[in-house]
Design a protein around this motif. Structure first.
Motif, PDB file in Angstrom:
ATOM      1  N   GLU A  92       9.018   9.372   2.986  1.00 44.30           N
ATOM      2  CA  GLU A  92       7.930   9.850   3.949  1.00 44.30           C
ATOM      3  C   GLU A  92       7.550   8.625   4.775  1.00 44.30           C
ATOM      4  O   GLU A  92       7.080   8.785   5.792  1.00 44.30           O
ATOM      5  N   ALA A  93       7.358   7.401   4.221  1.00 43.01           N
ATOM      6  CA  ALA A  93       6.898   6.355   4.416  1.00 43.01           C
ATOM      7  C   ALA A  93       7.658   5.845   5.760  1.00 43.01           C
ATOM      8  O   ALA A  93       7.285   5.386   6.989  1.00 43.01           O
ATOM      9  N   LYS A  94       8.964   6.070   5.547  1.00 45.24           N
ATOM     10  CA  LYS A  94      10.004   5.808   6.562  1.00 45.24           C
ATOM     11  C   LYS A  94       9.777   6.656   7.629  1.00 45.24           C
ATOM     12  O   LYS A  94      10.075   6.329   8.941  1.00 45.24           O
ATOM     13  N   ARG A  95       9.753   7.901   7.446  1.00 42.20           N
ATOM     14  CA  ARG A  95       9.995   8.956   8.401  1.00 42.20           C
ATOM     15  C   ARG A  95       8.865   8.896   9.478  1.00 42.20           C
ATOM     16  O   ARG A  95       8.802   9.227  10.683  1.00 42.20           O
ATOM     17  N   LYS A  96       7.626   8.287   8.894  1.00 43.29           N
ATOM     18  CA  LYS A  96       6.274   8.325   9.638  1.00 43.29           C
ATOM     19  C   LYS A  96       6.274   7.079  10.294  1.00 43.29           C
ATOM     20  O   LYS A  96       5.414   6.643  10.908  1.00 43.29           O
ATOM     21  N   ASN A  97       7.113   6.069   9.981  1.00 42.80           N
ATOM     22  CA  ASN A  97       7.360   4.632  10.349  1.00 42.80           C
ATOM     23  C   ASN A  97       5.973   4.114  10.032  1.00 42.80           C
ATOM     24  O   ASN A  97       5.524   3.199  10.784  1.00 42.80           O
ATOM     25  N   GLU A  98       5.606   4.252   8.868  1.00 44.46           N
ATOM     26  CA  GLU A  98       4.444   3.530   8.307  1.00 44.46           C
ATOM     27  C   GLU A  98       4.699   2.041   8.053  1.00 44.46           C
ATOM     28  O   GLU A  98       5.770   1.839   7.398  1.00 44.46           O
ATOM     29  N   GLN A 157       1.193  14.836  -2.053  1.00 46.86           N
ATOM     30  CA  GLN A 157       2.594  14.889  -1.293  1.00 46.86           C
ATOM     31  C   GLN A 157       3.577  15.393  -2.270  1.00 46.86           C
ATOM     32  O   GLN A 157       3.897  15.302  -3.233  1.00 46.86           O
ATOM     33  N   ASN A 201      -3.429   0.921  10.503  1.00 45.92           N
ATOM     34  CA  ASN A 201      -1.927   1.335  10.368  1.00 45.92           C
ATOM     35  C   ASN A 201      -1.155   0.417   9.684  1.00 45.92           C
ATOM     36  O   ASN A 201       0.032   0.491   9.641  1.00 45.92           O
TER      37      ASN A 201
END
Length: 463
Positions: A344-350, A87, A277
């Motif tokens: 990135e986790a927030k951006r990908k809605n993980e 990453q 997920n």
């Protein structure tokens, strides 16, 4: 007849009496498998040997950090994980340069050489170094009391020790680290030309301990150099100042800050069987300071985190959630890796459920510190009997970890792995943080303890 192991028997007897859980025996058996695999077929010590002795100190932006990224990526791929990737993250690049030099000069001109090390992020001294009188203080608050007339043109000597009567050494560290982190910025406001800071350790030794410092919003042309001195050196200097208040201190350092450079978090995962997920993370920081080889801080945490996934593969455990190992870059002087992962986790809605960080050394495991709500904390406390046969007793609410901290608000439970802390600051950020200071069995016990907590959260979920 084959008898079960003593930990399993003890747990069966105790849970039979308490009616703890119908799955207690199953959980105990799985944990025993994890501990056995870690202690008899572990890989963590071998991985740490390579990171420490073949690669060495892994300062952000260095070739050593780059080599560590390549090595751990390769090793994770060899585990047969479902996915391994890098990453991207931009990180600061600061170099120490040639070894620092310092001496104490008496009013009669006699010189006594003393060891120092530049603090991470410090500016260099002028080419010819700095020589000035010292003003000794026990903390930042004393600067205002002394005032500019007593500080201007001098070197501020911060000499507040870690509080020795605090059993939790991280509490002792937190009580005096402000002089290292903000000491130069505050001293510069009063006209100081440099700062020397007592090392953050409870040990009496000759090792200066580095660490991150910040100038805040002070303009570049007003920043002053900052260095650490060993605890023995600090005591000696303080005693001399009582006898000779006008002695001089000279130091020269050659550090340099460059533009940010490209680096990476190293990530590997086992895809969840029923909740692919929903993510659970275990990790440590791959970067380290440059004086030693970063074996305890935080090579140990990285290899223990890698070992968690390897152990699951080894014992044939198929997790429900997707389990990720994340080796964060740039915890020591920027936290860029942890912030990037959370971003990135927030951006990908993980959907992250649980994260566990190991960044307190590879010493004997004691337990965990949990940052979570009361219902999840009660769940963890209910697992205490499972850990008791392994002498894991500490389950308290508190701080989790710097790199997983940015996930807060987008996750159910954050946990910090807690080994015994009494020796950690003997090595922290110093030249003696080396592979030979790591005990193989303690490292392996820690990996199994971490794997056990991840297993339990994966099995029973979060509330």
């Amino acid at each position: 007849m084959k008898f079960p192991s003593i930990p399993v028997l003890l747990f069966v007897f105790s849970t039979a009496a308490s009616g703890f859980s119908q799955n207690a025996v199953q959980d105990s058996v799985m944990m025993k498998k994890l501990y056995t695999a870690a202690l008899t077929e572990g890989k963590a010590y071998e991985w740490l040997d390579y990171l420490s002795n073949e690669i060495g100190g892994r300062l952000s932006g260095s070739i050593e950090a780059e080599n560590a990224i390549k090595y751990t990526e390769t090793e994770l791929k060899e585990l047969g994980l479902d996915k391994v990737w890098l990453q991207p993250v931009m990180v600061p690049k600061w170099t120490r340069g040639f070894k620092e030099y310092a001496y104490i000069e008496s009013p009669t001109g006699e010189k006594s050489v003393t060891d120092i090390c530049a603090l991470g992020g410090s500016v260099p001294t002028p080419n010819l170094g700095i020589k000035a009188e010292l003003v000794e203080v026990k903390g930042i608050d004393e600067l205002a009391t002394l005032g500019k007339e007593k500080i201007a043109g001098k070197i501020v000597f911060y000499n507040r020790p870690m509080q020795a009567d605090l059993i939790q050494t991280f509490e002792a560290y937190g009580g005096c680290v402000d002089q290292r982190y903000s000491g130069a910025a505050e001293a510069a406001k009063f006209g100081a030309v440099g700062v020397i800071v007592r090392s953050m350790t409870l040990s009496q030794d000759d090792y200066p301990h580095t660490g991150a410092m910040s100038y805040g919003n002070i303009p570049v042309n007003q920043r002053i150099p900052a260095a650490a001195i060993s605890t023995n050196g600090a005591d000696y200097l303080s005693s001399l100042l009582k006898l000779q208040p006008n002695l001089l201190f000279y130091f020269k350092q050659n550090c340099k800050t460059f533009d940010d450079v490209q680096s990476y978090n190293v990530i590997g995962e086992i895809t969840g069987s029923t909740k692919p997920n929903e993510y659970m993370v275990v990790g440590g920081h791959l970067d380290s300071w440059d004086l030693g080889d970063g074996a305890h801080d935080d090579g140990a945490g990285c290899v223990q985190s890698m070992e968690v996934l390897r152990l699951f593969k080894k014992v044939g455990y198929k997790p429900k959630h997707t389990i990720r190992v994340v080796l964060f870059m740039n915890e020591e002087n920027g936290l860029r890796g942890g912030n990037k992962y959370a971003e990135e986790a927030k951006r990908k809605n993980e959907k992250h459920r649980f994260a566990l960080e190991s960044d307190a050394g590879g010493f004997t495991p004691r337990g965990f510190s949990l940052d979570c709500d009361e219902s999840n904390f009660r769940k963890v406390k209910s697992w205490e009997p499972l850990f008791k046969p392994y002498l894991i007793h500490y389950f308290e609410k508190g701080y989790s970890g710097a790199d997983i901290g940015p996930l807060k608000g987008n996750i159910d439970v954050l946990a910090g792995f807690l080994p015994d802390s009494q020796r950690y600051f003997d090595l922290h950020h110093a030249a003696n943080d080396t592979f030979d200071a790591v005990n193989k069995r303690e490292l392996e016990l820690g990996a199994a303890t971490m794997a056990s907590l991840v297993y339990l959260f994966d099995t029973y979920g979060t509330n």
